[in-house]
Design an enzyme around this catalytic site. Structure first.
Site, PDB file in Angstrom:
ATOM      1  N   CYS A  61      -1.574   0.856   7.406  1.00  0.00           N
ATOM      2  CA  CYS A  61      -3.012   0.552   7.522  1.00  0.00           C
ATOM      3  C   CYS A  61      -3.403  -0.692   6.726  1.00  0.00           C
ATOM      4  CB  CYS A  61      -3.863   1.738   7.060  1.00  0.00           C
ATOM      5  SG  CYS A  61      -3.707   3.208   8.095  1.00  0.00           S
ATOM      6  N   ARG A  62      -3.485  -0.564   5.403  1.00  0.00           N
ATOM      7  CA  ARG A  62      -4.062  -1.635   4.595  1.00  0.00           C
ATOM      8  C   ARG A  62      -3.169  -2.863   4.461  1.00  0.00           C
ATOM      9  NH1 ARG A  62      -5.083   2.192  -0.372  1.00  0.00           N
ATOM     10  NH2 ARG A  62      -3.198   3.053   0.575  1.00  0.00           N
ATOM     11  N   SER A  63      -1.914  -2.674   4.033  1.00  0.00           N
ATOM     12  CA  SER A  63      -1.087  -3.858   3.768  1.00  0.00           C
ATOM     13  C   SER A  63      -0.711  -4.637   5.037  1.00  0.00           C
ATOM     14  CB  SER A  63       0.141  -3.518   2.915  1.00  0.00           C
ATOM     15  OG  SER A  63       0.997  -2.607   3.547  1.00  0.00           O
TER      16      SER A  63
ATOM     17  N   CYS B 156       0.869  -1.181   0.000  1.00  0.00           N
ATOM     18  CA  CYS B 156       0.000   0.000   0.000  1.00  0.00           C
ATOM     19  C   CYS B 156       0.906   1.231   0.000  1.00  0.00           C
ATOM     20  CB  CYS B 156      -0.985  -0.021   1.164  1.00  0.00           C
ATOM     21  SG  CYS B 156      -0.234   0.014   2.807  1.00  0.00           S
TER      22      CYS B 156
ATOM     23  N   ASP C  34      -7.986   3.890   0.960  1.00  0.00           N
ATOM     24  CA  ASP C  34      -7.105   4.320   2.042  1.00  0.00           C
ATOM     25  C   ASP C  34      -7.947   4.840   3.212  1.00  0.00           C
ATOM     26  OD1 ASP C  34      -5.268   5.485   3.650  1.00  0.00           O
ATOM     27  OD2 ASP C  34      -4.262   6.616   2.059  1.00  0.00           O
TER      28      ASP C  34
ATOM     29  N   ASN D 289       2.197   1.519   4.392  1.00  0.00           N
ATOM     30  CA  ASN D 289       2.473   0.262   5.110  1.00  0.00           C
ATOM     31  C   ASN D 289       2.140   0.366   6.604  1.00  0.00           C
ATOM     32  OD1 ASN D 289       5.332  -1.933   5.802  1.00  0.00           O
ATOM     33  ND2 ASN D 289       3.259  -2.505   5.282  1.00  0.00           N
TER      34      ASN D 289
HETATM   35  P1  4NP Z   1      -1.842   2.875   4.074  1.00  0.00           P
HETATM   36  O1  4NP Z   1      -2.471   4.252   4.613  1.00  0.00           O
HETATM   37  O2  4NP Z   1      -1.285   3.163   2.698  1.00  0.00           O
HETATM   38  O3  4NP Z   1      -3.011   1.956   4.035  1.00  0.00           O
HETATM   39  O4  4NP Z   1      -0.779   2.479   5.072  1.00  0.00           O
HETATM   40  C1  4NP Z   1      -1.726   5.444   4.655  1.00  0.00           C
HETATM   41  C2  4NP Z   1      -1.023   5.748   5.787  1.00  0.00           C
HETATM   42  C3  4NP Z   1      -0.298   6.937   5.849  1.00  0.00           C
HETATM   43  C4  4NP Z   1      -0.288   7.790   4.769  1.00  0.00           C
HETATM   44  C5  4NP Z   1      -0.980   7.471   3.631  1.00  0.00           C
HETATM   45  C6  4NP Z   1      -1.695   6.287   3.575  1.00  0.00           C
HETATM   46  N1  4NP Z   1       0.420   9.009   4.836  1.00  0.00           N
HETATM   47  O5  4NP Z   1       0.351   9.798   3.887  1.00  0.00           O
HETATM   48  O6  4NP Z   1       1.114   9.258   5.822  1.00  0.00           O
END
Ligand code: 4NP
Length: 155
Positions: free
Chosen positions: A14-16, A9, A123, A12
């Site tokens: 939340c989703r992955s 993702c 996201d 790294n």
């Molecule tokens: P993820 O979510 O891609 O599912 O881990 C996010 C976590 C943090 C950010 C973006 C997406 N960020 O911009 O900090």
């Protein structure tokens, strides 16, 4: 033979990491031999544990992801893993851009293995608690579908 899977993702956190935890649990239940990891295309959260909201939502489903630490996608991943599974179209196209021409992995959208028409895992970072539950529901469907795919492949 062990199938090696990397979930990808953006951050790294939340989703992955949740996808990693869910697939690991479901693969264990179904006796699949897998090695699973996760990474982000971005490096902002390297070394951090998953988002506390995702740790809590996953724990409520019996999935512990608290031990995971974020890392960024590395060029060696394109050779070490059999599958790089992207959470959304942006992650997918970033991976295709980064990919060496002689990569040995398959780069796919994770939800393309799930039943239904939804292709992207959204996201949840800037949203509320409902977004995390929705992501976990989608990831559970993706994991079931992906394991069915591995089963078909080995038949
Ligand atoms: P993820 O979510 O891609 O599912 O881990 C996010 C976590 C943090 C950010 C973006 C997406 N960020 O911009 O900090």
């Amino acid at each position: 033979m062990t199938t090696k899977i990397l979930f990808v993702c953006l951050g790294n956190i939340c989703r992955s990491p949740a996808a990693e935890g869910i697939l690991r649990a479901k693969a264990k239940d179904r006796d699949f031999e897998v090695f699973i990891d996760s990474a982000g295309t971005g490096g902002w959260h390297v070394g951090n544990p998953p988002d506390s909201r995702m740790i809590k939502s996953a724990a409520a489903r019996g999935i512990d992801i608290s031990y995971q630490r974020a890392r960024q996608v590395d060029l060696s991943d394109f050779y070490q893993f059999d599958y790089l599974l992207a959470m959304d179209l942006s992650n997918h196209s970033d991976l295709l851009d980064l990919a060496p021409h002689n990569r040995t992995c398959d780069i796919r959208l994770f939800l393309d293995f799930a039943d239904g028409d939804v292709r992207e895992t959204p996201d949840p970072y800037y949203g509320g608690a409902h977004g995390f539950e929705h992501v976990l529901d989608l990831l559970e469907r993706g994991a079931d579908g992906f394991l069915n795919h591995l089963e078909d492949e080995s038949a």
